[in-house]
Design an enzyme around this catalytic site. Sequence first.
Site, PDB file in Angstrom:
ATOM      1  N   TYR A 136       0.827  -1.368  -0.193  1.00 18.00           N
ATOM      2  CA  TYR A 136      -0.039   0.091   0.009  1.00 18.00           C
ATOM      3  C   TYR A 136       1.034   1.303  -0.085  1.00 18.00           C
ATOM      4  O   TYR A 136       0.477   2.337  -0.543  1.00 18.00           O
ATOM      5  CB  TYR A 136      -0.748   0.068   1.336  1.00 18.00           C
ATOM      6  CG  TYR A 136      -2.103  -0.847   0.982  1.00 18.00           C
ATOM      7  CD1 TYR A 136      -2.278  -1.970   0.917  1.00 18.00           C
ATOM      8  CD2 TYR A 136      -3.132   0.041   1.328  1.00 18.00           C
ATOM      9  CE1 TYR A 136      -3.592  -2.756   0.669  1.00 18.00           C
ATOM     10  CE2 TYR A 136      -4.755  -0.558   0.970  1.00 18.00           C
ATOM     11  CZ  TYR A 136      -4.826  -1.950   0.783  1.00 18.00           C
ATOM     12  OH  TYR A 136      -5.911  -2.774   0.822  1.00 18.00           O
ATOM     13  N   LYS A 187       3.215 -15.442   2.032  1.00 22.70           N
ATOM     14  CA  LYS A 187       3.546 -16.193   1.042  1.00 22.70           C
ATOM     15  C   LYS A 187       4.804 -16.506   0.967  1.00 22.70           C
ATOM     16  O   LYS A 187       5.566 -16.005   0.054  1.00 22.70           O
ATOM     17  CB  LYS A 187       3.074 -15.711  -0.416  1.00 22.70           C
ATOM     18  CG  LYS A 187       1.580 -15.653  -0.528  1.00 22.70           C
ATOM     19  CD  LYS A 187       1.227 -17.025  -1.156  1.00 22.70           C
ATOM     20  CE  LYS A 187       1.622 -17.488  -2.494  1.00 22.70           C
ATOM     21  NZ  LYS A 187       1.203 -18.760  -3.131  1.00 22.70           N
ATOM     22  N   ASP A 220      -2.899 -18.339   0.297  1.00 19.47           N
ATOM     23  CA  ASP A 220      -3.845 -18.960  -0.326  1.00 19.47           C
ATOM     24  C   ASP A 220      -4.450 -19.775   0.411  1.00 19.47           C
ATOM     25  O   ASP A 220      -5.876 -20.195   0.058  1.00 19.47           O
ATOM     26  CB  ASP A 220      -3.384 -19.384  -1.827  1.00 19.47           C
ATOM     27  CG  ASP A 220      -1.840 -19.928  -1.698  1.00 19.47           C
ATOM     28  OD1 ASP A 220      -1.426 -20.205  -0.611  1.00 19.47           O
ATOM     29  OD2 ASP A 220      -1.471 -20.646  -2.501  1.00 19.47           O
ATOM     30  N   ASP A 244      -6.331  -7.194   3.709  1.00 15.82           N
ATOM     31  CA  ASP A 244      -7.449  -6.438   2.943  1.00 15.82           C
ATOM     32  C   ASP A 244      -8.589  -7.647   2.443  1.00 15.82           C
ATOM     33  O   ASP A 244      -9.830  -7.600   2.646  1.00 15.82           O
ATOM     34  CB  ASP A 244      -6.858  -5.573   1.976  1.00 15.82           C
ATOM     35  CG  ASP A 244      -8.186  -4.708   1.296  1.00 15.82           C
ATOM     36  OD1 ASP A 244      -8.821  -4.518   1.911  1.00 15.82           O
ATOM     37  OD2 ASP A 244      -7.968  -4.819   0.125  1.00 15.82           O
ATOM     38  N   ASP A 248     -12.295  -9.479   4.251  1.00 15.52           N
ATOM     39  CA  ASP A 248     -13.552  -9.343   3.494  1.00 15.52           C
ATOM     40  C   ASP A 248     -14.181 -10.804   3.253  1.00 15.52           C
ATOM     41  O   ASP A 248     -15.307 -10.745   3.403  1.00 15.52           O
ATOM     42  CB  ASP A 248     -13.327  -8.944   1.999  1.00 15.52           C
ATOM     43  CG  ASP A 248     -13.618  -7.216   1.940  1.00 15.52           C
ATOM     44  OD1 ASP A 248     -13.532  -6.681   2.733  1.00 15.52           O
ATOM     45  OD2 ASP A 248     -13.787  -6.782   0.930  1.00 15.52           O
TER      46      ASP A 248
HETATM   47  C1  IPM Z   1     -10.547  -1.383   3.457  1.00 17.35           C
HETATM   48  C2  IPM Z   1     -10.610  -0.772   2.362  1.00 17.35           C
HETATM   49  C3  IPM Z   1      -9.554   0.082   1.849  1.00 17.35           C
HETATM   50  C4  IPM Z   1      -8.222  -0.648   2.003  1.00 17.35           C
HETATM   51  C5  IPM Z   1      -9.704   0.857   0.854  1.00 17.35           C
HETATM   52  C6  IPM Z   1     -11.167   1.826   0.858  1.00 17.35           C
HETATM   53  C7  IPM Z   1      -8.468   1.915   0.760  1.00 17.35           C
HETATM   54  O1  IPM Z   1     -10.621  -1.667   1.178  1.00 17.35           O
HETATM   55  O2  IPM Z   1     -10.348  -0.652   4.610  1.00 17.35           O
HETATM   56  O3  IPM Z   1     -10.457  -2.499   3.856  1.00 17.35           O
HETATM   57  O4  IPM Z   1      -8.068  -1.013   1.055  1.00 17.35           O
HETATM   58  O5  IPM Z   1      -7.599  -0.711   2.942  1.00 17.35           O
HETATM   59 MG    MG Z   2     -10.738  -3.666   1.970  1.00 14.72          MG
END
Ligand code: IPM
Ligand code: MG
Length: 350
Positions: A136, A187, A220, A244, A248
Amino acid sequence: MSTLLVLPGDGIGPEVIEQVRRIAGRLINDLTIEERAFGGTSFDQFGTPLTEEALAVALGSDAVLMGAVGGPQWASAPRDKRPEAGLLRLRQAMGVYANLRPAICFDALANASSLKREFVAGLDIMFVRELTGGVYFGQPRGIETLADGSKRGIDTQVYTTSEIERVGRVAFELARGRRNKVTSCEKANVMETGLLWREVITALHARDYADVTLEHMLADNAAMQLVKNPLQFDVIVTDNLFGDILSDEAAMLTGGIGLLPSAALGDPGKPGLYEPIHGSAPDIAGQGLANPLAAILSFEMALRWSLGRTDLADRLQGAVTAALDDGARTRDLGGSLTTAQMGDAVLKGL
Ligand code: IPM
Ligand code: MG
């Protein structure tokens, strides 16, 4: 007197933060709430997603609570002025390197998960995502034009010993107060940063946390294990990008991303940054359809981790659980409550 800075931001951000304000007003007296524009909303007003003034207020607060950022109307803004750039800048300037993302399956919602109830009932995973390093932020980055006119995009994944160690420490400390297990994901089989990550976590474990069970898992494989047998996990520590993605994925196991909060913490004594995991959901913004629970639970984490009010955090957590047990559901959970009605349901439990 503590200070909380709220950054409602874009899309559904303002409406979910509004419910937090109502709840904070009922729950706590000695809290000053400041508010600043953030993200695309700030860009429209001030030409930047995060003003220096808002950043200064953030750094001087006890905690910062964000709603959401981003939306299609800012997709063509200069890259460094996009809402997401403001969020990354805020995270980095606040030095909040450890992002705690709980994936908890509320019993009342186990049937809303994309997995069968028996795989997710009782699920309680704590992700510790490294938040201020890795790909990032790594340099060099950019898109350059080659001699033949074609282009080359570059991102750099980079981690230092101390960056890995400090986030690892957070994970081990958390595990001690939970089920005492840490799964570290990278990884190491293909990435140099992954190899270093594994070495540093292994050494830290041997030196200071030998009482905690440590397991290394390729990222993975972790993605696969999360849907195969998610109950095996307690604390998962991983880098910025894998964190990230995996968080999710885990969110879907719990029955709804509309419910998941997060806390980003830096060194002790520094303000924490609290964010719902969901995005700005521009498709439903302004219609009162958004689920405010992720924002409310992010406030709950702020009470716990930055404002020193574990007692109130427990009360708020109880009120959310009671509302869900009572059948309170916004549209994302298959119900018909509006954002404000979900706020009412939590207030009732308080
Ligand atoms: C998160 C989001 C952010 C990230 C974006 C909005 C920059 O996806 O907080 O998970 O990738 O960190
Ligand atoms: Mg995210």
